[in-house]
Design an enzyme around this catalytic site. Structure first.
Site, PDB file in Angstrom:
ATOM      1  N   ASP A  72       9.646   2.267   0.620  1.00 27.27           N
ATOM      2  CA  ASP A  72       8.516   3.117   0.872  1.00 27.27           C
ATOM      3  C   ASP A  72       8.351   3.443   2.322  1.00 27.27           C
ATOM      4  OD1 ASP A  72       5.617   4.357   2.269  1.00 27.27           O
ATOM      5  OD2 ASP A  72       4.801   3.238   0.280  1.00 27.27           O
ATOM      6  N   TYR A 124       1.011  -1.018  -0.151  1.00 28.60           N
ATOM      7  CA  TYR A 124      -0.274  -0.143   0.448  1.00 28.60           C
ATOM      8  C   TYR A 124       1.259   1.386  -0.249  1.00 28.60           C
ATOM      9  CZ  TYR A 124      -3.195   3.682   0.949  1.00 28.60           C
ATOM     10  OH  TYR A 124      -4.543   4.218   1.681  1.00 28.60           O
ATOM     11  N   LYS A 142       3.072   8.595   9.332  1.00 29.04           N
ATOM     12  CA  LYS A 142       2.870   7.974  10.354  1.00 29.04           C
ATOM     13  C   LYS A 142       3.997   9.040  11.648  1.00 29.04           C
ATOM     14  CE  LYS A 142       0.687   4.743   8.515  1.00 29.04           C
ATOM     15  NZ  LYS A 142       0.804   4.562   8.016  1.00 29.04           N
TER      16      LYS A 142
HETATM   17  C1  LIG Z   1      -0.102   4.492   6.251  1.00 27.06           C
HETATM   18  C2  LIG Z   1       0.875   4.436   5.096  1.00 27.06           C
HETATM   19  C3  LIG Z   1       0.747   4.873   3.279  1.00 27.06           C
HETATM   20  C4  LIG Z   1      -0.395   6.205   3.492  1.00 27.06           C
HETATM   21  O1  LIG Z   1      -0.169   7.031   5.161  1.00 27.06           O
HETATM   22  P1  LIG Z   1      -1.597   7.847   4.927  1.00 27.06           P
HETATM   23  O2  LIG Z   1      -0.868   9.541   5.675  1.00 27.06           O
HETATM   24  O3  LIG Z   1      -2.253   7.761   5.652  1.00 27.06           O
HETATM   25  O4  LIG Z   1      -1.937   9.114   3.342  1.00 27.06           O
HETATM   26  C5  LIG Z   1       1.438   5.530   3.070  1.00 27.06           C
HETATM   27  N1  LIG Z   1       2.487   4.005   2.555  1.00 27.06           N
HETATM   28  C6  LIG Z   1       2.345   2.984   3.828  1.00 27.06           C
HETATM   29  C7  LIG Z   1       3.632   1.996   3.697  1.00 27.06           C
HETATM   30  C8  LIG Z   1       1.392   2.992   4.393  1.00 27.06           C
HETATM   31  O5  LIG Z   1       1.609   2.335   5.652  1.00 27.06           O
END
Ligand SMILES: *Cc1c(COP(=O)(O)O)cnc(C)c1O
Length: 424
Positions: free
Chosen positions: A237, A142, A265
């Protein structure tokens, strides 16, 4: 009707599904979501004053726990000076400097408001740098909810049983190529089919949005090699993994350097922050120095920068050690409970752990790709969730979301967890 149910009925009249992010709706769990109104340390509280041991921790940002006094104090200080200026300011510099000094492959960083924005910008930057259009992502990873990343993505979607989202133009879908995790042969084959068209490979180096799917280091090294040989960028990511395994995140732990990295986060300490970072020659392509456009009204607003800085400065080697010890203690307690249980479903559960991240699942062996999931996982999870909620233990409300352990989950909380697990 109880108060919680009343709130949910009201929420549904005002907001689609009653929530602002789908996984919060407890979909598939046959119960309304619990409305929470306070968090302190490792605990979260509902409207009736029930305290739950929280293993969701807002899905990751709260590595110091809810309402850590240092972060709260820093926010009070910042708010007295105003909310946002929309100008050049100093607060973002201290956070940028702290990160750049400690992470070997980062020369420059730009702050945005979410992980989604960070990944979206990283992809645009990769396309701008390489003059190529296609992106490779992995099935089950994701990277936020931008159009081109919502293809075969994580848990919120898995929960709804749809492979992607409505509203994504076909013209975009063709530029997102999806590969299976761990499958180097497939990756090679995608590269040979689309030679000189691939701008970047994006991956969570520790995939944690569709279970916790630990990858072999050899696979990630192959990604580094293939991207380099083909003049594509490698984007890690680290929105979940960044600042969770030491300041250098999972990249430093692996000793693999991506070309670009995205954060979210933890970097905002509970306020909305994302970031994209990398070597100067790529980062300088961003406007205003370069041709790749990116902007944000509230980007690097002083409150968010202050919360991020207060959080990261608390993350000393000593804190990371403590967090790891907290996690080991807690996982041991969960494992013992599973082992001693006479409940045939509970006995099926296994825990995958990477320091303070964990995932409780009921597949036969620990999966490395969603292809290896047991078809009963959702049903088994519902049973587990019910058992834990009855004991006032709150885990992320989906079979495919991971659990988070913080600095606040200390030995007292571990003892409390043990008592609550044994209480029935
Ligand atoms: C949470 C998350 C996102 C998206 O971040 P948001 O602040 O919710 O837009 C993207 N990549 C990873 C790996 C995530 O865990």
């Amino acid at each position: 009707m109880d108060h919680n149910l009343q709130l949910f009925q009201k929420a549904k009249t005002l907001i689609p599904g009653g929530v602002h992010s789908p996984v919060r709706s407890f979909q598939g769990l046959d119960r309304p979501p619990i409305f929470m109104n306070k968090g302190q340390g490792a605990f979260i509280y509902d409207h009736d004053g029930n305290d739950y041991i929280d293993f969701c921790m807002s899905f990751g940002p709260l590595i110091l726990g809810h309402g850590h006094p240092h972060v709260t104090h820093a926010l009070h200080e910042a708010i007295d000076l105003g909310q946002t200026f929309g100008t050049a300011e100093e607060k973002s510099l201290q956070l940028a400097q702290l990160i750049i000094e400690q992470i070997s492959f980062i020369d420059k960083i730009r702050f945005v408001n979410s992980g989604t924005e960070a990944c979206m910008t990283a992809i645009r930057l990769a396309r701008g740098k390489t003059n190529k259009d296609k992106i490779i992502k992995f099935y089950g990873c994701y990277h936020g909810h931008s159009d081109s990343m919502l293809i075969e993505a994580g848990s919120g979607l898995a929960q709804m049983g749809v492979p992607s989202s409505a509203g994504i133009p076909q013209s975009l879908v063709k530029d997102t190529l999806v590969c299976n995790l761990g499958d180097t042969a497939q990756l090679e084959s995608i590269y040979s089919q689309h030679r000189d068209q691939i701008a970047a490979v994006i991956i969570e180096p520790l995939p944690a949005n569709y279970g916790l799917l630990k990858q072999d280091k050899s696979f990630l090294l192959e990604l580094r090699r293939i991207t380099k040989e083909n003049n594509s960028l490698l984007i890690f990511d680290e929105v979940i993994s960044g600042f969770r395994f030491g300041m250098g995140g999972f990249s430093h732990k692996l000793e693999i350097e991506p070309d670009l990295v995205t954060y979210g986060k933890i970097i905002g300490g509970g306020l909305p922050v994302g970031a994209i970072a990398g070597k100067a020659d790529i980062m300088e392509l961003l406007a205003p120095t370069g041709p790749v456009y990116q902007a944000g009204t509230l980007s690097a607003n002083p409150l968010a920068m202050q919360a991020g800085f207060a959080t990261l400065t608390q993350l000393t080697p000593f804190s990371f050690q403590k967090i790891k010890e907290n996690a080991d203690r807690i996982i041991q307690i969960f494992n013992l409970w599973i082992k001693r249980s006479h409940d045939p479903i509970v006995k099926k559960f296994k825990i995958v752990q990477e320091e303070s991240l964990f995932w409780i699942h009921s597949s036969n062996k620990n999966p490395k790709s969603p292809k290896e999931f047991d078809p009963n996982m959702k049903k088994d999870f519902k049973h587990l969730f019910d058992l834990l909620i009855a004991r006032k233990i709150y885990i992320s409300p989906s079979a495919f979301e991971v659990g988070f352990i913080s600095l606040a989950h200390d030995e007292h909380v571990a003892k409390e967890l043990q008592n609550r697990l044994e209480s029935h």
